[in-house]
Design a protein around this motif. Structure first.
Motif, short mmCIF file in Angstrom:
data_model
loop_
_atom_site.label_atom_id
_atom_site.label_comp_id
_atom_site.label_asym_id
_atom_site.label_seq_id
_atom_site.Cartn_x
_atom_site.Cartn_y
_atom_site.Cartn_z
N PRO A 147 0.83 -1.21 0.00
CA PRO A 147 0.00 0.00 0.00
C PRO A 147 0.86 1.26 0.00
CG PRO A 147 -0.87 -1.61 1.55
CD PRO A 147 0.45 -2.14 1.08
N TRP A 148 0.45 2.23 -0.82
CA TRP A 148 1.10 3.53 -0.94
C TRP A 148 2.53 3.45 -1.47
CZ3 TRP A 148 -2.87 6.54 -0.52
CH2 TRP A 148 -3.87 6.28 0.42
N ALA A 149 2.88 2.35 -2.12
CA ALA A 149 4.27 2.17 -2.59
C ALA A 149 4.73 3.31 -3.48
CB ALA A 149 4.38 0.85 -3.35
N HIS A 150 3.83 3.85 -4.29
CA HIS A 150 4.20 4.88 -5.26
C HIS A 150 4.35 6.26 -4.64
CE1 HIS A 150 -0.09 4.87 -4.77
NE2 HIS A 150 -0.25 5.98 -5.46
N LEU A 151 3.83 6.44 -3.43
CA LEU A 151 3.85 7.74 -2.78
C LEU A 151 4.78 7.80 -1.56
CD1 LEU A 151 0.05 8.67 -2.86
CD2 LEU A 151 1.84 9.41 -4.44
N ALA A 152 5.00 6.66 -0.92
CA ALA A 152 5.71 6.66 0.36
C ALA A 152 7.18 6.25 0.26
CB ALA A 152 5.00 5.72 1.35
N TYR A 153 7.63 5.79 -0.91
CA TYR A 153 9.00 5.33 -1.07
C TYR A 153 9.63 6.02 -2.28
CZ TYR A 153 7.35 1.38 1.80
OH TYR A 153 6.80 0.59 2.79
N ASP A 154 10.88 6.43 -2.16
CA ASP A 154 11.55 6.92 -3.35
C ASP A 154 12.06 5.72 -4.15
OD1 ASP A 154 14.09 6.06 -2.38
OD2 ASP A 154 14.56 8.03 -1.56
N ARG A 155 12.68 5.99 -5.27
CA ARG A 155 13.07 4.94 -6.20
C ARG A 155 13.93 3.86 -5.55
NH1 ARG A 155 13.49 5.60 -11.75
NH2 ARG A 155 13.32 7.87 -11.41
N GLU A 156 15.00 4.27 -4.89
CA GLU A 156 15.93 3.29 -4.32
C GLU A 156 15.35 2.60 -3.09
OE1 GLU A 156 18.38 2.15 -5.98
OE2 GLU A 156 17.84 3.63 -7.51
N GLU A 157 14.56 3.31 -2.31
CA GLU A 157 13.90 2.69 -1.16
C GLU A 157 12.95 1.59 -1.63
OE1 GLU A 157 13.75 6.56 1.86
OE2 GLU A 157 12.10 6.14 0.47
N LEU A 158 12.20 1.87 -2.68
CA LEU A 158 11.27 0.88 -3.20
C LEU A 158 12.01 -0.30 -3.80
CD1 LEU A 158 8.33 0.12 -3.69
CD2 LEU A 158 8.43 1.39 -5.85
N ARG A 159 13.09 -0.05 -4.50
CA ARG A 159 13.88 -1.12 -5.09
C ARG A 159 14.41 -2.08 -4.03
NH1 ARG A 159 15.91 -0.63 -9.96
NH2 ARG A 159 16.05 1.65 -9.73
N GLU A 160 14.97 -1.50 -2.96
CA GLU A 160 15.52 -2.33 -1.89
C GLU A 160 14.42 -3.14 -1.22
OE1 GLU A 160 18.32 -1.89 2.13
OE2 GLU A 160 17.41 -0.11 1.22
N LEU A 161 13.29 -2.51 -0.98
CA LEU A 161 12.18 -3.22 -0.34
C LEU A 161 11.70 -4.38 -1.21
CD1 LEU A 161 9.88 -3.51 1.76
CD2 LEU A 161 8.60 -1.83 0.39
N LEU A 162 11.47 -4.15 -2.47
CA LEU A 162 10.92 -5.18 -3.34
C LEU A 162 11.92 -6.32 -3.57
CD1 LEU A 162 9.03 -3.01 -5.98
CD2 LEU A 162 8.09 -4.19 -3.98
N ARG A 163 13.19 -5.97 -3.69
CA ARG A 163 14.21 -7.02 -3.89
C ARG A 163 14.32 -7.94 -2.69
NH1 ARG A 163 19.59 -4.65 -7.01
NH2 ARG A 163 18.60 -4.31 -9.06
N SER A 164 13.81 -7.51 -1.53
CA SER A 164 13.87 -8.37 -0.35
C SER A 164 12.86 -9.51 -0.41
CB SER A 164 13.62 -7.53 0.92
OG SER A 164 12.25 -7.15 1.02
N GLY A 165 11.95 -9.47 -1.38
CA GLY A 165 10.92 -10.50 -1.42
C GLY A 165 10.59 -11.04 -2.79
N MET A 166 11.37 -10.66 -3.81
CA MET A 166 11.08 -11.14 -5.17
C MET A 166 12.34 -11.06 -6.01
SD MET A 166 8.89 -7.88 -6.63
CE MET A 166 7.79 -7.88 -5.20
N PRO A 167 12.36 -11.72 -7.18
CA PRO A 167 13.54 -11.65 -8.05
C PRO A 167 13.90 -10.21 -8.40
CG PRO A 167 12.03 -13.35 -8.81
CD PRO A 167 11.31 -12.60 -7.72
N GLU A 168 15.18 -9.95 -8.56
CA GLU A 168 15.64 -8.59 -8.81
C GLU A 168 15.06 -8.02 -10.10
OE1 GLU A 168 19.85 -8.11 -8.70
OE2 GLU A 168 20.02 -8.59 -6.55
N ASP A 169 14.93 -8.85 -11.14
CA ASP A 169 14.43 -8.31 -12.40
C ASP A 169 12.97 -7.89 -12.28
OD1 ASP A 169 13.54 -10.95 -12.21
OD2 ASP A 169 13.67 -11.30 -14.37
N LEU A 170 12.19 -8.63 -11.48
CA LEU A 170 10.80 -8.24 -11.26
C LEU A 170 10.73 -6.97 -10.41
CD1 LEU A 170 7.77 -8.62 -11.40
CD2 LEU A 170 7.94 -10.29 -9.53
N ALA A 171 11.55 -6.90 -9.37
CA ALA A 171 11.58 -5.69 -8.53
C ALA A 171 11.94 -4.47 -9.36
CB ALA A 171 12.57 -5.88 -7.39
N ASP A 172 12.94 -4.61 -10.22
CA ASP A 172 13.37 -3.48 -11.04
C ASP A 172 12.29 -3.08 -12.04
OD1 ASP A 172 15.75 -3.57 -9.68
OD2 ASP A 172 16.88 -4.51 -11.30
#
Length: 262
Positions: A147-172
C-alpha cells in the motif's frame, strides 16, 4: 462534490451514461476503449467515434475507431453531442483532454467519465500494461506492491524493499513502472478538479470513492524496510512538497461536465 460508492463495471457505467444522455441520433466521442458496435447501434446512435491510440483504426457500422491520442482528438469543433469515457482518464494528460472535449462538444453537450484508480489512491500506481515472463500483470490480481508504494518510497527505497521479497528483475520492473512508465499520468484528485475548472465546462456532478474492492496481499518483504503509512501524514507531506492542498485515498472518480449552451 459528492462522495459515494461508484459503479465499477463497464456495464454499470454505460447504463448510468444512458440514463443521462439521449443517444437517439446522437454523435458520441468515446475516449479510450471501444464498446461493441451492436450495443451502441441498439441505442440509435448516428455516429460513435472511439478515440484510442492503442487500437487499430477501423470502421464497423456506426462505430469508427480513430487511432490517435485523446489529447489530439481530430473531430471538428462542436460536432459531438456527448463525450463518453470508461477507465481511461488516469492514463491521459487530463488538462489537454478536457480542452479537446470542450472543443468538440456541441453547446449543451455532456462529458461523462468514470475512471480510476488514480494516483492519489492506495493502489494508484495501477500496475497494468506491464508484462513479466510472458504474462500481463494486473494490479488487482498481482498485488506485488505494498500500500502507498508509489507515494511513500523513493526509487531506491522501493527497489531495496521489493528485492527483499522477489527476483531482482521483477523488482526493477516494478520500480520502473512506478517511477518511469509513461502509461499513468500521476495526477492527484485535485489535479483533475483543476483541469475541469480550466476546461470551461460546467460541473454537473463530481463523485469520488475510496473503496478498495480487492485485498492487497504482497509477497513477504523485509519488515525492517516496510513503512507504516499514515494517510493523514502522507497527505500533509505531499501538500508541503507540491505547495498546494493534496489529499490521498480517493481512488475512483465520476466526472460529469456540460458545455454551456450558446
Amino acid at each position: 462534490m459528492a462522495h459515494r460508492g461508484l459503479a465499477m463495471s463497464e456495464e454499470e457505467v454505460f447504463a448510468d451514461f444512458l440514463g443521462r444522455v439521449d443517444l437517439s441520433g446522437a454523435v458520441v466521442a468515446e475516449i479510450g476503449g471501444a464498446f461493441p458496435t451492436e450495443l451502441i447501434e441498439q441505442r440509435g446512435v448516428a455516429r460513435w467515434y472511439s478515440v484510442d491510440p492503442n487500437r487499430e483504426a477501423a470502421r464497423s457500422g456506426v462505430r469508427e475507431v480513430i487511432a490517435v491520442p485523446a489529447e489530439e482528438m481530430p473531430l471538428p469543433d462542436s460536432s459531438a453531442d456527448a463525450v463518453f469515457s470508461c477507465n481511461a482518464f488516469q492514463f491521459l494528460d487530463i488538462g489537454r483532454t478536457l480542452l479537446q472535449a470542450a472543443r468538440v462538444l456541441k453547446p449543451g453537450g455532456l462529458l461523462y467519465s468514470h475512471f480510476g484508480p488514480i494516483w492519489s489512491a492506495v493502489d494508484g500506481h495501477q500496475l497494468e500494461y506491464v508484462s513479466y515472463q510472458g504474462r500481463d500483470l494486473a494490479f488487482w490480481r498481482d498485488t506485488l506492491l505494498p500500500p502507498w508504494a508509489h507515494l511513500a518510497y523513493d526509487r531506491e527505497e522501493l527497489r531495496e524493499l521489493l528485492r527483499s521479497g522477489m527476483p531482482e528483475d521483477l523488482a526493477d520492473l516494478l520500480v520502473w513502472h512506478v517511477h518511469d512508465s509513461t502509461t499513468i499520468n500521476r495526477s492527484f484528485f485535485e489535479d483533475y478538479l483543476d483541469a475541469a475548472v480550466r476546461s470551461g465546462l460546467q460541473w454537473c456532478e463530481v463523485s469520488a470513492s475510496e473503496h478498495l474492492d480487492y485485498e492487497i496481499a504482497t509477497p513477504e518483504l523485509d519488515s525492517a524496510l516496510l513503512r507504516e503509512v499514515a494517510p493523514n501524514q502522507l497527505a500533509a507531506d505531499l501538500t508541503r512538497e507540491r505547495g498546494r492542498p493534496t489529499s490521498v485515498g480517493i481512488r475512483d472518480v465520476l466526472m460529469v461536465l456540460r458545455k454551456p449552451a450558446a
